[in-house]
Structures are given as C-alpha cells and as structure tokens.
Design a protein around this motif. Structure first.
Motif, PDB file in Angstrom:
ATOM      1  N   GLU A 192      21.655  24.769 -21.633  1.00 33.91           N
ATOM      2  CA  GLU A 192      22.856  23.946 -21.770  1.00 33.91           C
ATOM      3  C   GLU A 192      22.452  22.498 -21.586  1.00 33.91           C
ATOM      4  OE1 GLU A 192      26.983  22.964 -19.339  1.00 33.91           O
ATOM      5  OE2 GLU A 192      25.838  24.780 -18.853  1.00 33.91           O
ATOM      6  N   CYS A 193      22.925  21.604 -22.449  1.00 36.22           N
ATOM      7  CA  CYS A 193      22.438  20.223 -22.448  1.00 36.22           C
ATOM      8  C   CYS A 193      23.565  19.210 -22.290  1.00 36.22           C
ATOM      9  CB  CYS A 193      21.693  19.918 -23.740  1.00 36.22           C
ATOM     10  SG  CYS A 193      20.234  20.962 -24.015  1.00 36.22           S
ATOM     11  N   VAL A 194      23.261  18.149 -21.563  1.00 37.67           N
ATOM     12  CA  VAL A 194      24.143  16.999 -21.423  1.00 37.67           C
ATOM     13  C   VAL A 194      23.348  15.761 -21.807  1.00 37.67           C
ATOM     14  CG1 VAL A 194      25.481  15.559 -19.835  1.00 37.67           C
ATOM     15  CG2 VAL A 194      25.530  18.053 -19.611  1.00 37.67           C
ATOM     16  N   GLY A 195      23.895  14.968 -22.713  1.00 39.34           N
ATOM     17  CA  GLY A 195      23.244  13.740 -23.137  1.00 39.34           C
ATOM     18  C   GLY A 195      24.064  12.529 -22.761  1.00 39.34           C
ATOM     19  N   VAL A 196      23.378  11.422 -22.462  1.00 35.96           N
ATOM     20  CA  VAL A 196      24.030  10.161 -22.117  1.00 35.96           C
ATOM     21  C   VAL A 196      23.459   9.067 -23.007  1.00 35.96           C
ATOM     22  CG1 VAL A 196      24.405   8.447 -20.305  1.00 35.96           C
ATOM     23  CG2 VAL A 196      24.343  10.870 -19.724  1.00 35.96           C
ATOM     24  N   THR A 197      24.323   8.253 -23.598  1.00 38.45           N
ATOM     25  CA  THR A 197      23.888   7.176 -24.477  1.00 38.45           C
ATOM     26  C   THR A 197      24.825   5.984 -24.336  1.00 38.45           C
ATOM     27  OG1 THR A 197      23.460   6.539 -26.782  1.00 38.45           O
ATOM     28  CG2 THR A 197      25.228   8.122 -26.411  1.00 38.45           C
ATOM     29  N   VAL A 198      24.317   4.777 -24.690  1.00 33.38           N
ATOM     30  CA  VAL A 198      25.162   3.582 -24.709  1.00 33.38           C
ATOM     31  C   VAL A 198      25.486   3.193 -26.154  1.00 33.38           C
ATOM     32  CG1 VAL A 198      24.362   2.680 -22.497  1.00 33.38           C
ATOM     33  CG2 VAL A 198      23.127   2.064 -24.597  1.00 33.38           C
ATOM     34  N   SER A 199      25.194   4.068 -27.110  1.00 32.16           N
ATOM     35  CA  SER A 199      25.463   3.803 -28.523  1.00 32.16           C
ATOM     36  C   SER A 199      26.625   4.664 -29.011  1.00 32.16           C
ATOM     37  CB  SER A 199      24.214   4.105 -29.366  1.00 32.16           C
ATOM     38  OG  SER A 199      24.537   4.176 -30.736  1.00 32.16           O
ATOM     39  N   ARG A 200      27.658   4.014 -29.514  1.00 37.67           N
ATOM     40  CA  ARG A 200      28.805   4.762 -30.050  1.00 37.67           C
ATOM     41  C   ARG A 200      28.418   5.560 -31.289  1.00 37.67           C
ATOM     42  NH1 ARG A 200      33.017   2.771 -27.191  1.00 37.67           N
ATOM     43  NH2 ARG A 200      32.737   0.679 -26.324  1.00 37.67           N
ATOM     44  N   GLU A 201      27.575   4.962 -32.135  1.00 38.65           N
ATOM     45  CA  GLU A 201      27.130   5.655 -33.343  1.00 38.65           C
ATOM     46  C   GLU A 201      26.388   6.940 -32.978  1.00 38.65           C
ATOM     47  OE1 GLU A 201      27.366   5.007 -36.668  1.00 38.65           O
ATOM     48  OE2 GLU A 201      28.691   3.276 -36.404  1.00 38.65           O
ATOM     49  N   GLN A 202      25.516   6.867 -31.989  1.00 38.01           N
ATOM     50  CA  GLN A 202      24.768   8.048 -31.575  1.00 38.01           C
ATOM     51  C   GLN A 202      25.691   9.106 -30.979  1.00 38.01           C
ATOM     52  OE1 GLN A 202      21.792   6.448 -28.914  1.00 38.01           O
ATOM     53  NE2 GLN A 202      20.378   5.982 -30.583  1.00 38.01           N
ATOM     54  N   SER A 203      26.612   8.682 -30.136  1.00 32.50           N
ATOM     55  CA  SER A 203      27.548   9.617 -29.506  1.00 32.50           C
ATOM     56  C   SER A 203      28.376  10.349 -30.549  1.00 32.50           C
ATOM     57  CB  SER A 203      28.460   8.852 -28.537  1.00 32.50           C
ATOM     58  OG  SER A 203      29.425   9.701 -27.969  1.00 32.50           O
ATOM     59  N   ASN A 204      28.896   9.614 -31.512  1.00 31.74           N
ATOM     60  CA  ASN A 204      29.710  10.230 -32.559  1.00 31.74           C
ATOM     61  C   ASN A 204      28.882  11.187 -33.408  1.00 31.74           C
ATOM     62  OD1 ASN A 204      31.928   8.749 -31.705  1.00 31.74           O
ATOM     63  ND2 ASN A 204      31.605   7.111 -33.192  1.00 31.74           N
ATOM     64  N   TYR A 205      27.653  10.788 -33.716  1.00 33.92           N
ATOM     65  CA  TYR A 205      26.780  11.632 -34.544  1.00 33.92           C
ATOM     66  C   TYR A 205      26.504  12.970 -33.857  1.00 33.92           C
ATOM     67  CZ  TYR A 205      22.643  13.197 -37.098  1.00 33.92           C
ATOM     68  OH  TYR A 205      21.750  13.947 -37.824  1.00 33.92           O
ATOM     69  N   ILE A 206      26.175  12.930 -32.566  1.00 35.79           N
ATOM     70  CA  ILE A 206      25.870  14.167 -31.831  1.00 35.79           C
ATOM     71  C   ILE A 206      27.094  15.073 -31.777  1.00 35.79           C
ATOM     72  CG2 ILE A 206      25.258  15.110 -29.567  1.00 35.79           C
ATOM     73  CD1 ILE A 206      23.611  12.531 -29.128  1.00 35.79           C
ATOM     74  N   ALA A 207      28.248  14.488 -31.475  1.00 36.26           N
ATOM     75  CA  ALA A 207      29.475  15.286 -31.368  1.00 36.26           C
ATOM     76  C   ALA A 207      29.808  15.976 -32.692  1.00 36.26           C
ATOM     77  CB  ALA A 207      30.629  14.396 -30.923  1.00 36.26           C
ATOM     78  N   GLU A 208      29.558  15.305 -33.799  1.00 40.01           N
ATOM     79  CA  GLU A 208      29.875  15.869 -35.114  1.00 40.01           C
ATOM     80  C   GLU A 208      28.806  16.846 -35.603  1.00 40.01           C
ATOM     81  OE1 GLU A 208      30.317  12.501 -37.618  1.00 40.01           O
ATOM     82  OE2 GLU A 208      32.106  11.735 -36.582  1.00 40.01           O
ATOM     83  N   THR A 209      27.545  16.522 -35.358  1.00 40.45           N
ATOM     84  CA  THR A 209      26.443  17.301 -35.924  1.00 40.45           C
ATOM     85  C   THR A 209      26.154  18.573 -35.151  1.00 40.45           C
ATOM     86  OG1 THR A 209      25.460  15.220 -36.691  1.00 40.45           O
ATOM     87  CG2 THR A 209      24.032  17.177 -36.688  1.00 40.45           C
ATOM     88  N   TYR A 210      26.337  18.542 -33.835  1.00 45.82           N
ATOM     89  CA  TYR A 210      25.935  19.669 -32.991  1.00 45.82           C
ATOM     90  C   TYR A 210      27.122  20.303 -32.267  1.00 45.82           C
ATOM     91  CZ  TYR A 210      21.403  17.557 -33.918  1.00 45.82           C
ATOM     92  OH  TYR A 210      20.290  17.036 -34.541  1.00 45.82           O
TER      93      TYR A 210
END
Length: 382
Positions: A192-210
C-alpha cells in the motif's frame, strides 16, 4: 525544427580581438571560434564581457539569447569542470549568496510549492515526451540496461529490493513525482503506497492514472507528515529540502518510520559542503534548490537514524540526461510554438550542462539506506 548546429551555420562567428576568456577557456582546451565539437562559436563579441562580469548567469543567459553556440554542450561543460575553471570565480563574488543561504530559509513551508509551480507543472505532456513510460524524473540505473526504459525499471526495482518490500507493507514516497515508484511497488510488490508532492500536475496525474491501485497521493509539504510506515523512500526530492531543513526532514522520517523500518534516500549530492547552488540553475530551473553534501546528510541523521549503506552511481546520470535530451530534441516540434526558442535553448543548456557535470564527477548521485537502529544491519543489494 531549429537545431544548434543549424544556428551555428546560419550565424557566422564574429571577428574580435583577444579576450580574457581566450586564456581562461584555454585552460580547458576550449577555443573561441574553434572548429571542434566542444569549442565556442561566438555570434556577439559583447557576450564575452557579460560572461566575465556575471559568470554562470552571464554564460547561461548569453547562450539563451543565441550569443554563442557549442555543437556539443556536454563536452564543453565537462572540460570546464574537469579543468576546475570555477576557481576563477573570486570568493567575494559569491559571498552574498552564501550568506543568504545561511541566514534565510529558502525552502520554508511558505516557499515549498514554488518549485512545483515553476518546474514540475510545466505540463504533463511535455514530461511524457521527454521521460520514460512511467515518467520517472530521476537517475536511471544502467548497470545492465541498454535503454532509458530498462534503466528506469532497474532503478525502481533496485529501490524496492533494497527496502525489502513485502505484500501488506505501507510505503511512503516523499516527493513522489508522477508516481513511478509507488505504482511500480504497488503492482509488483503488493504494498500500500502513500505519495506526497508539491506539484498539482503530478498529484492530478497520479490520481487519474493509478485509480485502480492501492495508492493515495497528497498535495502537501513533507513537514506535516505524521503517519506510521513500514518503509519510506524519497527519490530526487531532497535536493529541494535545503541545509536549514535537513535535520527537520530526518526528524519527519524518524517520526513516521516504524521501529523495524527502513528508509531509502536517493539524491544528487555535491562534493563541497560550503558551496551554493549554481545561480543560473536556481534562477531558471530549480528555484530555491540546494544540493546536499555527504557530510550534511550524515549530520542531519546524527543520533536519529543509522546509516546502513551508501551507493554512488553518479556516472549513470550522464546517460540518463543524454537520453532525456535525445527525447526532448525528437519531440520538440510538438512544443515549439507553445514554449518558444528561448525555452528550447534554456532546456537543452540545462540537460547538457548537467550531463557534463556528472561526467566530470563534479556532482554525484547517492542512494542512502537508513534504519531506526535496526539490529544486525541489512542485506546489501546491488
């Protein structure tokens, strides 16, 4: 597509009198208006005075304007750094920047999202064209790899094996990028994974792709983390933490790491403790970025975590950067109208100057393994 070679042919080298830079560059066997791949082709004579006056900023900005070209920028910078030409920069010229880095927390919570907005939010389509299929924006592991895809997959698997991931574990990725590590770990190691980022583009991409994987991503600063995890990784993020926050970062790791846990820190590093970020890189590429030295990392972990292992494969970053540059050039026509010629020159200067720096071993790539005083050490993985 306008290439540097085409620009060099279209703009003839200017006539001029001998300059101080002829002597300085001569130390690195670089000729101004020479005909070798690493020689500078000068298009505006006044650029030489600007380079002398403003050093790194002058060199980068005159290149961005098209005042000079070099057919092989990576060879140009390799020679500059191997010959240690930065020694010509007098210490007093950097005194203000060095003092500023010590007195001001350039990577405070208030500033934490600046690099995400400036660099990582350029556009997911741009990074998809430049990177591998998982959009892994850090050094690949080329020990047995022949392609960028193979090198990045090998790096992700190396991290997972070093961490000893097993089904049911919880993995935290501090600075998770576009989710390459957490998606790979979730798919191949059942964690189980938790990711933290300061990029909105990255956050949105992960939420949509995975969305189909056991992954949670947070758009937040790492300093607010307080959940327990079996394993922690940070890949290519520590370069944005800054010396004033190194100890805080390690305290966060200590707070979130279970008693038998492991943490892997993958970071670019510098050879000299008392140095500052290249001003051109800081202004145009990574605002408020600061590479750590090995001593700064161990100081930060002192009496908090145990260093179990350190692995240097900095020479692999040259290959990674050259692969990114090849992809960038191959796909540039898609982005030329959107970003413009100055961005094109800026970006290739960034990629190829860094490739030259890694080839010269001026900077390094380290993977550190830390434990919370794990008894008996850990098994070494390579």
């Amino acid at each position: 597509m306008a290439t540097e070679q085409q620009d060099t042919m279209e703009v003839p080298a200017v006539g001029r009198s001998r300059h101080l830079l002829d002597e300085v560059f001569g130390e690195a066997d670089i000729r101004i208006n020479g005909d070798r791949p690493w020689d500078m082709r000068l298009h505006r004579a006044e650029a030489l005075d600007e380079i002398v006056a403003r050093h790194s900023l002058g060199l980068g900005e005159t290149y961005m304007r098209g005042d000079w070209d070099v057919p092989s920028l990576d060879q140009f910078f390799y020679r500059i750094l191997t010959a240690d030409l930065p020694r010509y920069i007098k210490p007093w010229r950097n005194a203000g920047r060095i003092l500023r880095s010590y007195l001001i927390n350039l990577q405070s919570r208030r500033r934490a999202f600046k690099v995400g907005e400036h660099h990582y939010d350029l556009g997911n389509d741009f990074y998809q064209a430049m990177l591998d299929s998982r959009m892994t924006y850090s050094c690949g592991y080329w020990r047995e790899a022949k392609t960028l895809e193979e090198a990045q997959t090998a790096k992700l698997d190396l991290i997972c094996r070093k961490l000893g991931l097993k089904p049911g574990m919880r993995l935290l990725d501090i600075g998770c990028g576009w989710g390459s590590l957490i998606s790979y770990a979730a798919k191949n190691y059942g964690v189980e994974c938790v990711g933290v980022t300061v990029s909105r583009e990255q956050s949105n991409y992960i939420a949509e792709t995975y969305a189909d994987l056991p992954i949670t991503v947070h758009l937040r600063d790492y300093r607010s983390l307080d959940q327990p995890f079996d394993r922690i990784a940070s890949v290519g993020m520590f370069e944005h933490v800054g010396r004033k926050n190194h100890r805080t970062f390690m305290r966060v790791v200590k707070r979130c790491l279970k008693k038998d846990g492991l943490m892997l820190l993958h970071t670019i590093g510098k050879n000299l403790r008392h140095s500052t970020t290249d001003p051109w890189i800081e202004k145009y590429i990574f605002p408020n970025g600061e590479l750590p030295s090995a001593g700064q990392i161990t100081d930060a972990a002192d009496n908090l975590l145990v260093c179990e292992d350190m692995h240097n494969f900095g020479s692999d970053y040259e290959k990674t950067l050259l692969a990114w540059h090849a992809n960038f050039e191959r796909h540039w026509e898609r982005f030329a109208e959107q970003y413009g010629q100055q961005f094109y020159r800026m970006w290739r200067y960034y990629l190829l100057s860094c490739a030259g720096a890694f080839r010269a071993r001026y900077i390094q790539l380290w993977q550190w393994m830390f434990s919370d005083r794990l008894q008996g050490g850990i098994e070494r993985v390579s």
